[in-house]
Design an enzyme around this catalytic site. Structure first.
Site, PDB file in Angstrom:
ATOM      1  N   GLU A  82      58.111   3.486  17.619  1.00 29.49           N
ATOM      2  CA  GLU A  82      57.390   2.589  16.738  1.00 29.49           C
ATOM      3  C   GLU A  82      57.729   2.817  15.262  1.00 29.49           C
ATOM      4  O   GLU A  82      57.910   1.878  14.511  1.00 29.49           O
ATOM      5  CB  GLU A  82      55.891   2.776  16.952  1.00 29.49           C
ATOM      6  CG  GLU A  82      55.108   1.631  16.386  1.00 29.49           C
ATOM      7  CD  GLU A  82      53.738   1.562  17.016  1.00 29.49           C
ATOM      8  OE1 GLU A  82      52.865   0.996  16.389  1.00 29.49           O
ATOM      9  OE2 GLU A  82      53.564   2.108  18.120  1.00 29.49           O
ATOM     10  N   ASP A  83      57.787   4.084  14.866  1.00 26.59           N
ATOM     11  CA  ASP A  83      57.865   4.372  13.434  1.00 26.59           C
ATOM     12  C   ASP A  83      59.247   4.729  12.913  1.00 26.59           C
ATOM     13  O   ASP A  83      59.464   4.781  11.720  1.00 26.59           O
ATOM     14  CB  ASP A  83      56.906   5.523  13.077  1.00 26.59           C
ATOM     15  CG  ASP A  83      55.471   5.161  13.392  1.00 26.59           C
ATOM     16  OD1 ASP A  83      55.185   3.941  13.467  1.00 26.59           O
ATOM     17  OD2 ASP A  83      54.655   6.068  13.568  1.00 26.59           O
TER      18      ASP A  83
END
Ligand code: MN
Length: 732
Positions: A82-83
């Site tokens: 996600e990051d």
């Protein structure tokens, strides 16, 4: 569980090495540690700490739960996709597909939105459950991720604190509870409670603290007394006091409407001993020396809770006059009580680990989990909201535990009936239910089940026919949905039969006119005439032909463009082909709507005096239903207000369907028919059969009456007929 934010690499390593020693496992974990540190470098959390601290904490808590090495890796890597712009493929290449898939699934469970978008919310919840039903490790990582986020929630805005707390309380705490991980569940609940109602939280924590100080000496005295008693009898044990967590006290106060002072068992005394037999011994000594409070003895050892919890519970009056709840269990029961599924499937080195086998074991052990997997598969086509309703109500709010004759525990919501039970066993069992035995005795199908009941379902597999009346008595959404879709399917089957018949009639008509079938049944050709016959699609056109509302001849003439002055009149000219209900004769009106568009629904056959409502169909005008008709009960958007047209009612007769149940005897049928006539009701159709098992005669009567008062009169008189046990109005 460890406090927040102080985890070092060394602590993490020690925790991991306490139960993992294989070098390839340790190498993989170290690699994941380095990889995540590198990928999250230069990222910071709201607290100002490096982002990686979060990942490390998640992995550390997972190690405390003693999960397998791959799950620990997934914990370290859980925010990478996600990051950090890492892809699933990257992780497969660097680690392996198991680790990668867990991380990917965790990433897909996004933070949920908490606003009006109920549907959106529900579909997100659904995603969580689908991921969870596939692989339990996904939900473990997600739960622990949420736990650490809750522990560090103070750095978020107040708005976000409330949002995340609500979601945690609604979704994650129940999951933790269901998996038996009460350590995590209790901590999550208390944190949410603090953020959602700070004043109340402060009040309760202060009260608990005060009360604890007051009682501390006395509870220690009781603990000592019981300890001496057990020691004298040569039992090995640990004994200690346990405070209830704050949120559970709050729930008792609000749900049972009690004042704080009225909650007597704020503290429980727990006794952990060696064997199951010891548990019962301990219970015996305690009951022999203290006065137990009746009705409070619970044996969760013999009948574990659905989340595998096992313990003996009793409540006694101490020598000081105080009330104490006593929990008695073995070490392994205590483990499972605290960490549930995580304790039961703790990673053991050397044992060949196989995720699929573990998943299967979990499903076997946690029956609700299997039920959830089945429901998840079953309901993949339904909308997300419905799916969540089912889970929320049927699984999370379940608190009645009943058993199959083979001893499998089934959990159901309060008030659930044998029919709910039957549908939970299997959809086919539900559909073919004809009777139920509870604890060996035959009971009516609407009997509410109680915890401990042993339920046996009698079925007739040859002719599975649920009753629409069941919709009124079942409590679980699961059963409701199954019954509804049974009838929906039946209706669809019936309709497609008519569509086929319509096609046949139209083809015959074309042949009669020596017209080429293929050419005239072309899609576009047909579409061009829909407007002329007030239909909007192929199915409706064929259905109208088959049910004689529309003559095939008229359609053929229109199709072949034979302009004919009789065209319009012919539509309804044949006496056999006139529509069932001539216009304006329905007896119902709607301001602003042409009465031609109105018709009475066949399912519930409303009659004047009934409360009614209009259902706007697609292409067949407005159907008038009884307000309590199961077919419209849950409809929200397509309903309109309709009224009985008092002026047109005087001479009209309305059809109504009744079911008469009675003990079979000679002349019963003729007595029933005579009674119908005596009540000045018309008789349209009769059908009677006898259930040979129970010798019950079931007679279905279709009669015509003036209005609901007339109908009530008929029903009352039919009930008086000798040997009749019940008369019911049918909505099917
Ligand atoms: Mn995270």
């Amino acid at each position: 569980m460890a406090s927040k934010n102080t985890i070092t690499k060394e602590m993490f390593d020690n925790e991991v090495r306490s139960y993992i020693s294989k070098s390839d496992s340790l190498t993989m974990i170290e690699k994941a540690y380095q990889y995540a540190t590198e990928k999250h470098a230069h990222q910071f959390r709201k607290s100002g700490e490096p982002y990686f601290i979060h990942s490390l904490n998640v992995a550390y808590i997972l190690a405390q739960l003693k999960v397998g090495p791959k799950t620990i890796c997934a914990g370290l890597l859980h925010d990478c996709i996600e990051d950090c712009g890492i892809t699933l493929e990257d992780l497969i290449r660097e680690f392996d597909s198991e680790v990668a898939t867990i991380v990917d699934s965790v990433s897909k469970i996004k933070n949920l939105k908490f606003d009006d978008e109920k549907e959106y919310l529900a579909s997100n919840h659904r995603k969580i459950f689908i991921a969870m039903a596939k692989d339990i490790r996904v939900i473990l990582v997600k739960l622990v991720d949420r736990l650490h986020n809750m522990r560090t929630l103070e750095y978020q805005s107040v708005e976000k604190q409330v949002k995340i707390s609500k979601e945690t309380l609604e979704v994650y705490a129940p999951i933790a509870h269901r998996l038996g991980i009460s350590e995590i569940k209790n901590e999550l609940e208390d944190l949410c409670f603090m953020y959602l109602d700070r004043d109340m939280y402060k009040e309760i924590t202060a009260l608990v603290e005060k009360k604890k100080n007051e009682r501390e000496a006395r509870i220690q005295q009781t603990i000592k007394e019981i300890g001496d008693l057990l020691a004298q009898n040569n039992i090995k044990f640990r004994i200690f006091g346990r405070s209830k967590h704050f949120y559970s006290i709050y729930k008792k106060m609000t749900q049972k409407n009690k004042r704080f002072e009225e909650i007597l068992d704020l503290q429980a005394i727990r006794i952990v001993t060696e064997s199951e037999l010891n548990c019962y011994e301990v219970l015996g000594y305690i009951h022999a020396n203290y006065r137990p409070i009746p009705g409070r003895l619970k044996d969760y050892i013999a009948v574990p809770k659905v989340n595998m919890y096992q313990s003996l519970h009793t409540t006694i009056v101490g020598t000081d006059g105080d009330i104490y709840e006593i929990q008695i269990r073995t070490e392994s029961m205590d483990d499972i009580a605290e960490q549930g599924i995580a304790a039961h499937w703790r990673y053991k080195e050397g044992k060949n680990y196989n995720a699929k086998i573990e998943q299967k074991e979990i499903e076997e052990r946690l029956s609700w989990f299997r039920d959830m997997s089945v429901m998840t598969e079953d309901m993949s086509d339904n909308n997300a909201r419905e799916y969540m309703d089912v889970l929320q109500k049927d699984l999370f709010e379940a608190n009645v535990y009943v058993m199959t004759p083979k001893g499998r525990v089934i959990d159901l919501p309060n008030g659930a009936t044998p029919i709910d039970f039957a549908y939970r066993i299997h959809t086919d069992v539900g559909h073919s239910t004809i009777g139920a035995l509870v604890n060996g005795s035959i009971v009516p199908l609407n009997t509410p089940l109680k915890t401990g009941d042993v339920v046996q379902i009698r079925t007739n597999k040859n002719n599975p026919t649920p009753s629409e009346d069941w919709l009124k008595i079942v409590k679980t959404n699961h059963a409701k949905n199954k019954i509804r879709s049974f009838f929906l399917k039946k209706e669809q089957d019936r309709r497609s039969e008519y569509v086929g018949k319509g096609e046949q009639l139209l083809k015959e008509e074309l042949i009669k006119h020596k017209l080429d079938e293929a050419q005239y049944l072309e899609k576009e050709k047909l579409e061009s005439v829909y407007g002329s016959f007030s239909v909007t699609n192929y199915q409706d056109l064929m259905y109208a032909i088959a049910t004689k509302g529309l003559s095939a001849q008229a359609v053929v003439e229109k199709l072949s463009n034979k302009r004919n002055i009789f065209d319009l009149t012919r539509l309804f000219s044949n006496p056999n082909k006139k529509p069932k209900k001539p216009e304006s004769n329905v007896g119902v009106k709607v301001p602003g709507i042409d009465s031609m568009m109105l018709s009475l629904a066949n399912c519930c056959s409303p009659i004047p005096g009934d409360e009614i409502v209009g259902y706007v169909t697609k292409g067949a005008g407005v159907k008038v239903h009884r307000k309590d008709c199961p077919n419209v009960l849950h409809e929200r958007t397509r309903l309109i207000d309709v009224y009985w047209d008092e002026l047109s009612l005087d001479t009209k007769k309305f059809e109504s369907k009744l079911m008469v149940f009675g003990n079979d005897r000679s002349y019963l049928l003729s007595d029933l028919i005579t009674m119908v006539a005596q009540c000045q009701a018309g008789l349209v159709a009769v059908d009677s059969k006898v259930d040979n098992d129970t010798l019950t005669a079931i007679t279905s009567l279709t009669i015509t009456v003036n209005d609901s008062e007339h109908l009530r009169n008929v029903i009352a008189n039919l009930r008086k007929v000798n040997s009749v046990t019940s008369v019911e109005r049918v909505a099917s």
